[in-house]
Motif scaffolding. Structure first.
Motif, PDB file in Angstrom:
ATOM      1  N   LEU A 607       0.853  -1.196   0.000  1.00 43.55           N
ATOM      2  CA  LEU A 607       0.000   0.000   0.000  1.00 43.55           C
ATOM      3  C   LEU A 607       0.884   1.240   0.000  1.00 43.55           C
ATOM      4  CD1 LEU A 607      -2.811  -0.865   2.592  1.00 43.55           C
ATOM      5  CD2 LEU A 607      -3.112  -0.462   0.150  1.00 43.55           C
ATOM      6  N   SER A 609       0.219   4.099  -0.797  1.00 40.92           N
ATOM      7  CA  SER A 609      -0.539   5.272  -0.345  1.00 40.92           C
ATOM      8  C   SER A 609      -0.572   5.384   1.170  1.00 40.92           C
ATOM      9  CB  SER A 609      -1.974   5.215  -0.881  1.00 40.92           C
ATOM     10  OG  SER A 609      -2.638   4.052  -0.392  1.00 40.92           O
ATOM     11  N   SER A 681      -8.128   4.129  -0.663  1.00 41.23           N
ATOM     12  CA  SER A 681      -7.562   5.414  -0.268  1.00 41.23           C
ATOM     13  C   SER A 681      -8.169   6.509  -1.124  1.00 41.23           C
ATOM     14  CB  SER A 681      -6.035   5.414  -0.423  1.00 41.23           C
ATOM     15  OG  SER A 681      -5.677   5.240  -1.784  1.00 41.23           O
ATOM     16  N   SER A 694      -6.569  11.647  -6.053  1.00 47.06           N
ATOM     17  CA  SER A 694      -6.207  10.273  -6.390  1.00 47.06           C
ATOM     18  C   SER A 694      -6.938   9.329  -5.457  1.00 47.06           C
ATOM     19  CB  SER A 694      -4.694  10.062  -6.246  1.00 47.06           C
ATOM     20  OG  SER A 694      -3.977  10.927  -7.085  1.00 47.06           O
ATOM     21  N   TRP A 695      -7.400   8.228  -6.007  1.00 44.86           N
ATOM     22  CA  TRP A 695      -8.014   7.209  -5.166  1.00 44.86           C
ATOM     23  C   TRP A 695      -7.722   5.832  -5.727  1.00 44.86           C
ATOM     24  CZ3 TRP A 695     -10.580  10.638  -8.205  1.00 44.86           C
ATOM     25  CH2 TRP A 695     -11.521  10.172  -9.161  1.00 44.86           C
ATOM     26  N   LYS A 696      -7.733   4.853  -4.832  1.00 46.17           N
ATOM     27  CA  LYS A 696      -7.409   3.471  -5.182  1.00 46.17           C
ATOM     28  C   LYS A 696      -8.550   2.582  -4.735  1.00 46.17           C
ATOM     29  CE  LYS A 696      -3.205   1.912  -4.476  1.00 46.17           C
ATOM     30  NZ  LYS A 696      -2.745   1.328  -5.773  1.00 46.17           N
ATOM     31  N   ASN A 728      -8.838  -0.743 -14.204  1.00 44.89           N
ATOM     32  CA  ASN A 728      -7.750  -0.325 -13.321  1.00 44.89           C
ATOM     33  C   ASN A 728      -8.239  -0.135 -11.897  1.00 44.89           C
ATOM     34  OD1 ASN A 728      -5.896  -0.222 -15.464  1.00 44.89           O
ATOM     35  ND2 ASN A 728      -6.621   1.829 -16.036  1.00 44.89           N
ATOM     36  N   ASN A 729      -7.297  -0.130 -10.985  1.00 48.59           N
ATOM     37  CA  ASN A 729      -7.609   0.113  -9.575  1.00 48.59           C
ATOM     38  C   ASN A 729      -7.269   1.518  -9.121  1.00 48.59           C
ATOM     39  OD1 ASN A 729      -8.553  -2.498  -9.106  1.00 48.59           O
ATOM     40  ND2 ASN A 729      -6.507  -3.264  -8.597  1.00 48.59           N
ATOM     41  N   ASP A 730      -6.522   2.265  -9.953  1.00 46.41           N
ATOM     42  CA  ASP A 730      -6.084   3.605  -9.587  1.00 46.41           C
ATOM     43  C   ASP A 730      -6.792   4.641 -10.451  1.00 46.41           C
ATOM     44  OD1 ASP A 730      -3.898   3.025  -7.614  1.00 46.41           O
ATOM     45  OD2 ASP A 730      -3.131   1.906  -9.337  1.00 46.41           O
ATOM     46  N   TYR A 731      -7.272   5.727  -9.782  1.00 42.39           N
ATOM     47  CA  TYR A 731      -8.013   6.772 -10.485  1.00 42.39           C
ATOM     48  C   TYR A 731      -7.473   8.139 -10.082  1.00 42.39           C
ATOM     49  CZ  TYR A 731     -11.365   3.109 -11.645  1.00 42.39           C
ATOM     50  OH  TYR A 731     -11.954   1.974 -12.128  1.00 42.39           O
ATOM     51  N   ASN A 732      -7.620   9.104 -11.014  1.00 38.71           N
ATOM     52  CA  ASN A 732      -7.147  10.456 -10.765  1.00 38.71           C
ATOM     53  C   ASN A 732      -8.128  11.470 -11.350  1.00 38.71           C
ATOM     54  OD1 ASN A 732      -4.211   9.977  -9.748  1.00 38.71           O
ATOM     55  ND2 ASN A 732      -4.398   8.698 -11.576  1.00 38.71           N
TER      56      ASN A 732
END
Length: 844
Positions: A607, A609, A681, A694-696, A728-732
């Motif tokens: 992790l 983050s 996160s 940003s978030w996961k 995907n697992n990551d976003y912005n």
């Protein structure tokens, strides 16, 4: 060295309360003991000046005039002095055009209101001369400053005489008026400092090159007696204005401020016994004298055939006096002056029989005189597990009784007021007033208290209805006043006792004794019960504060895997726990789960983050599979969010502290739902005048996307964008339209079926200077700190200056659990890149 003077500004009350100050300070105990600094002609004088110092003004000064700072005396070389009398601050200076000769010297005398400087607490004093104006400040707040003699003029009469810290030289040449107090951080400036300038650096040591700084004595030396060099740390003047101690070793010395703070916050007890001072032992560890710390010499000595003993580190790492059918007694004490008495007792009863921690009586006829505090349990018929306080007299019997759990340390505070027509006795348990016992007599007692002894332990010899053998119990501290205290005074003393005996943990697990109360792997320090590995006593597993609830036998197990694990895509810490107790009474208990920095770093590998310990949460599993392997089948999952968790360190390890109603399996991870998690996160940072969000996610199913909502007040939000879910697992998301100062963001998570949920709210601050925002304020459970800096330190103090929490944050946002805080006013100091911001908040 005193890198930070940890006092806080009481912004609401315009006054300051005492706090812990690290390092040493100068203690002065008698006249003719002081620090002298050579000072030729007018070198230390200017038209614009500021004098600053800290003082711990002790009760023994009474109405006596004392002089913390002086230069010259009443003659041709008289210049100025700073005086304190009965808490009133005075400043007197001589006109530069006059001779300074008494009694008609052309002077100006300025006085504050009486009682400005409180006893037995650290106070910061600033005296600012700005041309013709003189202004007092205490603890950074402006104080009333009145010209009471002489006339207004600019400057001060010159003097070749030494500058003196801690005394005044009279016409006879004697050095008198020593403040029986501690002094610290004495500074002289050749500038008239503003209130903001005073507040900005009064909390920390100076570098020594600050503009306008003429002289600076930190008073952080060591040793006692004459001839000690007191260094001047102002670079502009250097060693030419070093000082030297004058006096004798018992009366001038440098002491650690942790000793200074262990002083009673009220001035006039008639009896003060504490187990960490004044104990005389014989060769059998038996107490032959318990010395009175009030100064009244009411020492308690043996009064029977057996003597109590001392148990070190028994209550919050403090010693106690252990009584078992033992008795000590003071000399005769006369309480007829006020017919009012207030008693504070810190003790723990552990025996099977009733006992009397305190009794003021005539040993010939205990039934008709004096008062008492008693503690009994179910072995005494009709006692019903109670603590009571009573006043005995010829015409009535007045008693209050409160139920409590036997075997738990407590603070009992009782008042005995014969001036009242009824309700002569009132008692408090741990600061909470207890109700009157139904059916007890309210008649006024007509007899005087008279001159009697204070009996400690077994009741008087002629008490025919008392048990022959008293139960075992521990005394920690006893304080008695010959008056009834004000509510604020009660609060001060309760806070002093609470902080001393019921906060924190024992210092170390080295040489942990066997404690059969639970099992040989649990150590009870009378505040927390700590479990540890018997093969490695320093390896603590968990701590439980049972709040005086009987938990029965307890067994704790910690499982440490080689690496952090993953359940349905959600990482969790490699260290996890099972806590079992044989009993589970109704009520709240506190738990601390311990882990290492290596455990935390290992979780960070999965992790990235995860940057701060206060991001961690706990999943509590209660079911059939409590075996250290995560399997939620057939049980109940409960999330303990970060808002309900306090982070800290003890025994060289990290811990998470939170409340539970029962015990089970515990798993540490991050996020907002129990394992497995969806939103791992959500963060927002400012870069290049933009807010970058940003978030996961993990294990996300049936989710259409995320609406990004924005607000300037964290109350009213509007939609500023939408992001669809992908594989995907990551976003912005980037917001390039920042408002000035505060920008709040949250995610609205939209399901395919039209339902939605919200993420936590995050804040981006947009300001050139460091800005700090606290919300919500007032706070119930979770306080959020947002700053315009990426790294900051914070310290939180209660209204009495007790540091309750501190930490380092490596992002612009921090979440602090306040659930364990008592209701009231708190103060937070945020420190980043030599900028300090002081704010207040209220805990509801």
């Amino acid at each position: 060295m005193k890198k930070i003077l940890t006092l806080f500004v009481a912004l609401l009350l315009s006054s300051w309360a005492h706090a812990q100050i690290t390092g040493n300070s100068l203690r002065l105990n008698a006249n003719a003991n002081y620090v002298t600094v050579p000072d030729a002609a007018s070198a230390s004088l200017s038209n614009d000046m500021t004098w600053e110092f800290w003082i711990y003004y002790r009760c023994v000064n009474g109405n006596t005039a004392v002089y913390p700072l002086t230069k010259g005396w009443c003659g041709s070389t008289w210049s100025y002095y700073v005086e304190i009398q009965n808490g009133q601050l005075n400043f007197q200076k001589i006109n530069p055009g006059g001779s300074g000769t008494c009694p008609n010297a052309p002077l100006a005398r300025y006085e504050s209101t009486p009682g400005l400087i409180p006893f037995n607490t650290w106070t910061h004093i600033s005296i600012v001369q700005n041309g013709t104006n003189v202004q007092f400040y205490t603890n950074g707040q402006a104080a009333t400053t009145t010209l009471t003699a002489g006339s207004v003029f600019t400057g001060i009469h010159t003097s070749p005489r030494p500058f003196i810290i801690g005394a005044y030289q009279n016409l006879g040449g004697s050095f008198v008026g020593v403040p029986q107090s501690n002094m610290d951080e004495v500074r002289i400036w050749h500038t008239a400092r503003t209130q903001e300038e005073i507040q900005n650096n009064m909390l920390q040591e100076l570098i020594g090159n600050e503009g306008g700084l003429y002289a600076y004595w930190k008073l952080n030396e060591t040793g006692a007696g004459a001839g000690i060099t007191v260094a001047n740390s102002a670079i502009a003047t250097g060693a030419t204005t070093n000082g030297t101690t004058v006096g004798t070793a018992p009366n001038i010395l440098f002491v650690d401020n942790s000793i200074v703070q262990n002083q009673l916050p009220n001035c006039d007890p008639i009896l003060w016994l504490k187990a960490d001072a004044g104990i005389t032992l014989n060769g059998l560890n038996e107490v032959t004298q318990w010395a009175d710390q009030s100064g009244n010499n009411n020492h308690a000595i043996a009064d029977g055939t057996t003597l109590p003993t001392v148990i070190p580190n028994a209550l919050n790492n403090k010693p106690v006096v252990d009584f078992t059918d033992d008795r000590l007694a003071t000399p005769l004490v006369n309480l007829t002056t006020t017919n009012q008495t207030e008693v504070f007792v810190v003790y723990k009863g552990i025996g099977a029989n009733g006992f009397t921690p305190m009794e003021f009586s005539d040993d010939v006829n205990v039934v008709t005189t004096g008062f008492y505090i008693a503690d009994q349990d179910n072995s005494c018929p009709g006692c019903q597990n109670d603590v009571s306080a009573g006043l005995k007299g010829n015409t009535g019997y007045n008693q209050n009784t409160l139920n409590q759990t036997q075997g738990c340390a407590k603070i009992i505070n009782a008042t005995f007021d014969k001036s009242l027509a009824s309700e002569e006795v009132k008692i408090w348990l741990n600061g909470v007033l207890q109700p009157k016992t139904p059916g007890t007599t309210d008649a006024n007692n007509t007899n005087n208290y008279g001159s009697h002894k204070f009996y400690l332990g077994k009741r008087s010899a002629n008490c025919t209805f008392c048990p022959g053998v008293m139960g075992e119990f521990y005394y920690a501290e006893i304080i008695v006043y010959n008056r009834v205290l004000s509510p604020s005074e009660k609060t001060q003393i309760n806070t002093y006792l609470q902080n001393k005996y019921f906060s924190g943990t024992a210092a170390s697990f080295v040489n942990v004794p066997a404690m059969p109360t639970f099992n040989d792997a649990v150590y009870d320090d009378n505040v927390w019960k700590h479990s540890y590995n018997t093969a490695s006593p320093n390896d603590v597993i968990a701590s439980v504060k049972d709040n005086c609830l009987a938990l029965g036998t307890r067994n704790d197990t910690v499982y440490v895997a080689p690496n952090a694990g993953i359940y349905n895509g959600q990482p969790y810490m490699r260290r996890h726990y099972v806590i079992h107790t044989s009993l589970n009474p109704v009520g709240t208990k506190k738990v601390r789960l311990y882990y290492t920095d290596a455990d935390f770093a290992d979780l960070q590998t999965l992790l990235p983050s995860l940057t701060n310990h206060n991001q961690l949460v706990v999943t509590k599993y209660n079911g059939a599979n409590e075996d250290g392997i995560y399997n939620p089948a057939g049980g109940t999952l409960t999330l303990i969010p970060s808002a309900q968790i306090t982070t800290g360190t003890a025994f060289g390890q990290r811990y998470l502290q939170f409340d539970v109603s029962g015990f089970s399996e515990f798993w540490i991870h991050t996020g907002n739902t129990p394992l497995p998690l969806d939103l791992l996160s959500f963060t927002a940072t400012k870069r290049n005048n933009e807010a970058q969000l940003s978030w996961k996610i993990a294990n996300m199913q049936q989710v259409a996307g995320f609406e990004i909502e924005k607000s300037t007040d964290a109350l009213s939000f509007s939609n500023i964008g939408f992001v669809r879910t992908t594989e995907n697992n990551d976003y912005n998301f980037v917001d390039n339209n920042l408002h000035e100062n505060k920008n709040y963001y949250r995610l609205k998570i939209l399901d395919n079926d039209g339902q939605f949920s919200f993420s936590k709210t995050v804040l981006v601050l947009n300001s050139d200077k460091m800005h700090v925002d606290l919300y919500p304020n007032p706070v119930k459970e979770e306080l959020q700190i947002n700053t315009t800096t990426q790294t900051f330190k914070y310290e939180i103090y209660d209204i009495y200056g007790k540091k309750v929490l501190s930490g380092m944050n490596e992002s612009a946002h921090a979440i602090i659990s306040c659930k364990a805080f008592h209701k009231g006013l708190y103060f937070i100091k945020v420190d980043a890149d030599d900028e300090i911001v002081l704010l207040k908040f209220v805990k509801e």
